[in-house]
Design a protein around this motif. Structure first.
Motif, mmCIF file in Angstrom:
data_model
loop_
_atom_site.group_PDB
_atom_site.id
_atom_site.type_symbol
_atom_site.label_atom_id
_atom_site.label_comp_id
_atom_site.label_asym_id
_atom_site.label_seq_id
_atom_site.Cartn_x
_atom_site.Cartn_y
_atom_site.Cartn_z
ATOM 1 N N VAL A 165 -4.037 8.354 8.102
ATOM 2 C CA VAL A 165 -4.968 7.251 7.843
ATOM 3 C C VAL A 165 -5.181 6.435 9.118
ATOM 4 N N GLY A 166 -4.095 6.109 9.823
ATOM 5 C CA GLY A 166 -4.212 5.348 11.056
ATOM 6 C C GLY A 166 -4.993 6.097 12.119
ATOM 7 N N ALA B 245 -5.393 1.016 6.464
ATOM 8 C CA ALA B 245 -4.206 1.524 7.155
ATOM 9 C C ALA B 245 -3.113 0.465 7.246
ATOM 10 N N VAL B 246 -3.495 -0.786 7.519
ATOM 11 C CA VAL B 246 -2.512 -1.858 7.667
ATOM 12 C C VAL B 246 -1.791 -2.133 6.351
ATOM 13 N N THR B 247 -2.426 -1.859 5.224
ATOM 14 C CA THR B 247 -1.743 -2.059 3.941
ATOM 15 C C THR B 247 -0.666 -1.010 3.690
ATOM 16 N N LEU B 248 -0.622 0.064 4.522
ATOM 17 C CA LEU B 248 0.398 1.098 4.382
ATOM 18 C C LEU B 248 1.630 0.806 5.220
ATOM 19 N N GLY C 243 0.804 -1.216 0.000
ATOM 20 C CA GLY C 243 0.000 0.000 0.000
ATOM 21 C C GLY C 243 0.834 1.261 0.000
ATOM 22 N N ALA C 244 1.990 1.246 0.661
ATOM 23 C CA ALA C 244 2.841 2.435 0.713
ATOM 24 C C ALA C 244 3.382 2.776 -0.673
ATOM 25 N N VAL C 245 3.815 1.752 -1.398
ATOM 26 C CA VAL C 245 4.333 1.980 -2.750
ATOM 27 C C VAL C 245 3.215 2.451 -3.677
#
Length: 479
Positions: free
Chosen positions: A269-270, A297-300, A194-196
């Protein structure tokens, strides 16, 4: 009439009345347990840094002057420092007026302050500063663009996303992130896809301009003022919500890293997920929103698995004001929304979180910086202390004071939820070290948890702003 005089040697002496007042003031300080709790907290955190220097692990290929913090002594003060100093002074003077503004205007003003203050602090580095041979930057655009343009950071993966496509790279992530492949940047290796993908989205919006991407990240990070306010208001009421927002806006970790670390976007997001979960025990719709936001959020960042203990604590708190059956039902709704959102992300976005986490775990175990320091070093000698120091010595002492008050009254609240989440995160070992920016998502919760103990808001905010300025002038980090 003067209340003091000088003796024959020229030394300053106090008249009896002044001496009595001074002694009475000292006795009040000695009797004030709250003062000693706060002073003791600051002393322990400073001792954590001092004590770290006696540990061999603190210096094993760790380019820091103040381990466990990732900061290096590189003093630099330029005339541009006048801008953040002026902003800080104006902010402190305006606090009473800000507290009286309508909610929308109040939050907008704080968002603008965090945005402008973060950029003004980062732009203070008009001349380059070097961090152990790398990461030189100079000038406003360079300072903003350099930290995310380096080959180690998230934006470096955008060409790979374009090659595979957003769904394709998410599906291939568990394979691409293996350390022996060397396809992804260093920071992307230990974070979920998710961050990428977020970096790819922001790069597209900014049309490949790194400085614009950085400004977008600052803007997203500044919006975390809103969930800080919502968390405080939901648990303690309107005034505490506003105090929490001001404490957040003056936190050193926010002002120093919002303009230089991609983690600022993860923070917002978190924090939004936490704010929704705080309202979840009384409203089913917020339970569903909180669960879905938690999945996103966890995907980030895997660190946001901390939303698990945070959610558990918030639902337990909800039992005080809501029927147990309703709270349990809404907790089930939040969990179901979390699972459904993850399944939808896997089906339509290609993000297989469990497989990606397994690869990241393997990668992290093989990183030299992690292998050189034991799990115990990070868990007991780094993570929590480093985060609290970076978040603000004053803010950390407020948290401990509020914890002492809550536990004395046997009414644990947000402060206990935060302690449980931080300890669980440290023991889980998902993220080791660098918590001064990796744990940014805890700052809105920290501000809301500490806000009830804040009695002199200008002093509390001023302490955070002063720490941010001193840190910026004396130290440098490759974040």
């Amino acid at each position: 009439m003067a209340s003091d005089a000088t003796d024959a040697t020229g030394s300053l002496t106090l008249r009896p009345a002044a001496r009595a007042r001074a002694l009475a003031g000292w006795r009040r300080v000695r009797a004030d347990g709250d003062t000693w709790i706060r002073v003791g907290t600051v002393g322990l955190l400073v001792a954590a840094i001092a004590g770290s220097h006696w540990l061999p692990a603190a210096h094993a290929d760790f380019p820091s002057t103040l381990p466990p913090l990732l900061l290096r002594w590189v003093p630099l003060a330029t005339p541009a420092l006048a801008v953040p100093v002026a902003l800080a002074a104006f902010f402190l003077l305006a606090i009473p007026s800000l507290m009286r503004l309508r909610t929308g205007v109040f939050l907008g003003a704080l968002i603008a302050f965090v945005f402008a203050g973060s950029i003004a602090l980062a732009a203070q580095d008009l001349r380059p500063r070097v961090y152990t041979g790398c990461c030189a930057a100079g000038g406003v655009a360079a300072v903003l663009a350099d930290p995310i343009d380096r080959p180690t950071d998230y934006l470096a993966n955008v060409p790979i996303v374009r090659f595979y496509g957003p769904v394709g790279i998410a599906q291939a992530y568990p394979w691409l992130a293996r350390p022996d492949h060397g396809r992804l940047s260093l920071r992307a290796l230990t974070h979920p896809p998710g961050a990428v993908l977020l970096a790819w989205v922001l790069d597209g919006v900014a049309h490949d301009d790194g400085a614009v991407v950085a400004l977008l990240i600052v803007a997203i990070g500044s919006l975390a003022v809103v969930p800080a306010y919502l968390l405080g208001r939901e648990v303690h009421g309107e005034r505490t919500g506003r105090v929490a927002a001001i404490l957040f806006a003056s936190s050193p970790i926010v002002l120093l890293y919002t303009a230089t670390a991609f983690d600022a976007a993860f923070m917002t997001v978190g924090a939004l997920a936490m704010a929704a979960l705080a309202a979840a025990p009384r409203r089913t719709v917020w339970a569903a929103v909180g669960g879905a936001l938690s999945a996103g959020a966890v995907t980030l960042t895997y660190g946001l698995f901390a939303l698990g203990p945070v959610a558990a604590g918030l639902f337990l708190m909800g039992l005080r004001r809501n029927r147990a059956r309703a709270v349990i039902a809404r907790a089930a709704v939040a969990l179901a929304a979390f699972v459904v959102a993850l399944l939808l992300l896997q089906r339509f976005a290609g993000i297989h979180l469990a497989a990606s986490l397994a690869t990241a775990e393997r990668t992290q175990r093989e990183l030299e910086d992690v292998r050189l320091r034991s799990f115990a070093y990070w868990t007991f000698g780094g993570d929590v202390a480093a985060f609290l120091i970076a978040a603000g010595l004053g803010l950390a002492s407020l948290l401990v004071l509020q914890t002492a008050r809550a536990w004395r009254s046997r009414r644990a609240g947000l402060e206990t939820v935060l302690w449980a989440a931080m300890i669980a995160s440290a023991l889980a070992g998902v993220l080791r070290g660098e918590t001064e920016h990796l744990w940014m998502y805890f700052v809105p919760l920290l501000a809301a948890a500490a806000a009830p103990a804040a009695e002199r808001l200008r002093w509390e905010a001023g302490a955070g702003l002063a720490q941010a300025g001193v840190t910026q002038v004396l130290f440098w980090t490759n974040w």
